[in-house]
Write a protein that holds these residues in place. Structure first.
Motif, PDB file in Angstrom:
ATOM      1  N   GLN A 118       0.866  -1.176   0.000  1.00  0.00           N
ATOM      2  CA  GLN A 118       0.000   0.000   0.000  1.00  0.00           C
ATOM      3  C   GLN A 118       0.902   1.224   0.000  1.00  0.00           C
ATOM      4  O   GLN A 118       1.641   1.467   0.959  1.00  0.00           O
ATOM      5  CB  GLN A 118      -0.905   0.034   1.234  1.00  0.00           C
ATOM      6  N   TYR A 119       0.865   1.968  -1.104  1.00  0.00           N
ATOM      7  CA  TYR A 119       1.631   3.214  -1.185  1.00  0.00           C
ATOM      8  C   TYR A 119       0.780   4.340  -0.632  1.00  0.00           C
ATOM      9  O   TYR A 119      -0.410   4.425  -0.903  1.00  0.00           O
ATOM     10  CB  TYR A 119       2.002   3.515  -2.638  1.00  0.00           C
ATOM     11  N   PHE A 120       1.399   5.233   0.133  1.00  0.00           N
ATOM     12  CA  PHE A 120       0.651   6.340   0.718  1.00  0.00           C
ATOM     13  C   PHE A 120       0.338   7.442  -0.297  1.00  0.00           C
ATOM     14  O   PHE A 120      -0.667   8.098  -0.188  1.00  0.00           O
ATOM     15  CB  PHE A 120       1.404   6.918   1.902  1.00  0.00           C
ATOM     16  N   ASP A 121       1.189   7.623  -1.289  1.00  0.00           N
ATOM     17  CA  ASP A 121       1.008   8.702  -2.252  1.00  0.00           C
ATOM     18  C   ASP A 121       0.555   8.236  -3.626  1.00  0.00           C
ATOM     19  O   ASP A 121       0.559   9.002  -4.559  1.00  0.00           O
ATOM     20  CB  ASP A 121       2.312   9.502  -2.398  1.00  0.00           C
ATOM     21  N   GLY A 122       0.214   6.976  -3.787  1.00  0.00           N
ATOM     22  CA  GLY A 122      -0.171   6.461  -5.096  1.00  0.00           C
ATOM     23  C   GLY A 122       1.051   6.140  -5.932  1.00  0.00           C
ATOM     24  O   GLY A 122       2.179   6.340  -5.513  1.00  0.00           O
ATOM     25  N   PRO A 123       0.836   5.646  -7.143  1.00  0.00           N
ATOM     26  CA  PRO A 123       1.955   5.243  -8.006  1.00  0.00           C
ATOM     27  C   PRO A 123       2.838   6.443  -8.354  1.00  0.00           C
ATOM     28  O   PRO A 123       2.354   7.545  -8.527  1.00  0.00           O
ATOM     29  CB  PRO A 123       1.296   4.669  -9.245  1.00  0.00           C
ATOM     30  N   ALA A 124       4.124   6.148  -8.476  1.00  0.00           N
ATOM     31  CA  ALA A 124       5.080   7.213  -8.829  1.00  0.00           C
ATOM     32  C   ALA A 124       5.035   7.500 -10.304  1.00  0.00           C
ATOM     33  O   ALA A 124       4.687   6.721 -11.116  1.00  0.00           O
ATOM     34  CB  ALA A 124       6.482   6.802  -8.422  1.00  0.00           C
TER      35      ALA A 124
END
Length: 124
Positions: A118-124
C-alpha cells in the motif's frame, strides 16, 4: 528487435487451484490457452494488455524461499490481507513500514511468497 514481457510461469502442485487464487486476487480472468491439460493453467492471455501468469505442475514441492516474487498493490493493506486470507493465502508475519507505504509479506495457497503493498502517495 522489440522485446516484451509476456508473463511469469510459476511451478506448483495444483495449477487449477493456483490460477483460481491469483485470478480472484488480481481480478484477471483465467484463460484456456492450454486446453484441458491439467498440468497447466493461466491467468490472463497472450493477447491481453497485462502480462499473464502461467502455472505448471511439477513433481517436487517448494522447499526454500523463492528468489523472485510478485508485488500486488492494494488500496488498503488490511483489506488486502483479509482478501488474500479469504482466498486461501496466508500472512507470513512480516510487515515493513516505510515512509512511502506498507509492505506485507504474504504466501499463496502453496507457500509462494509475494508482497502486498500500500503506497501512501499512489503510483510514482
Amino acid at each position: 528487435m522489440a522485446n516484451r514481457w509476456s508473463g511469469v510461469t510459476i511451478d506448483c502442485a495444483d495449477p487449477v487451484r493456483m490460477s483460481a487464487f491469483w485470478a480472484a486476487l488480481l481480478g484477471i480472468p483465467g484463460s484456456n490457452e492450454h486446453g484441458d491439460d491439467p498440468n497447466w493453467a493461466t491467468v490472463g492471455s497472450r493477447a491481453g494488455s497485462l502480462p499473464r501468469l502461467t502455472f505448471q505442475r511439477v513433481p517436487e514441492a517448494k522447499v526454500t524461499k523463492v528468489r523472485i516474487h510478485l508485488d500486488v498493490e492494494v488500496d488498503d493493506i488490511d483489506t488486502g490481507r483479509r482478501q488474500v486470507e479469504d482466498l486461501g493465502g496466508h500472512f507470513s508475519g512480516v510487515r515493513h513500514d516505510y515512509d512511502e507505504g506498507v509492505v506485507l509479506n504474504m504466501l499463496d495457497p502453496e507457500g509462494h511468497e509475494f508482497c502486498l503493498v500500500q503506497y501512501f502517495d499512489g503510483p510514482a
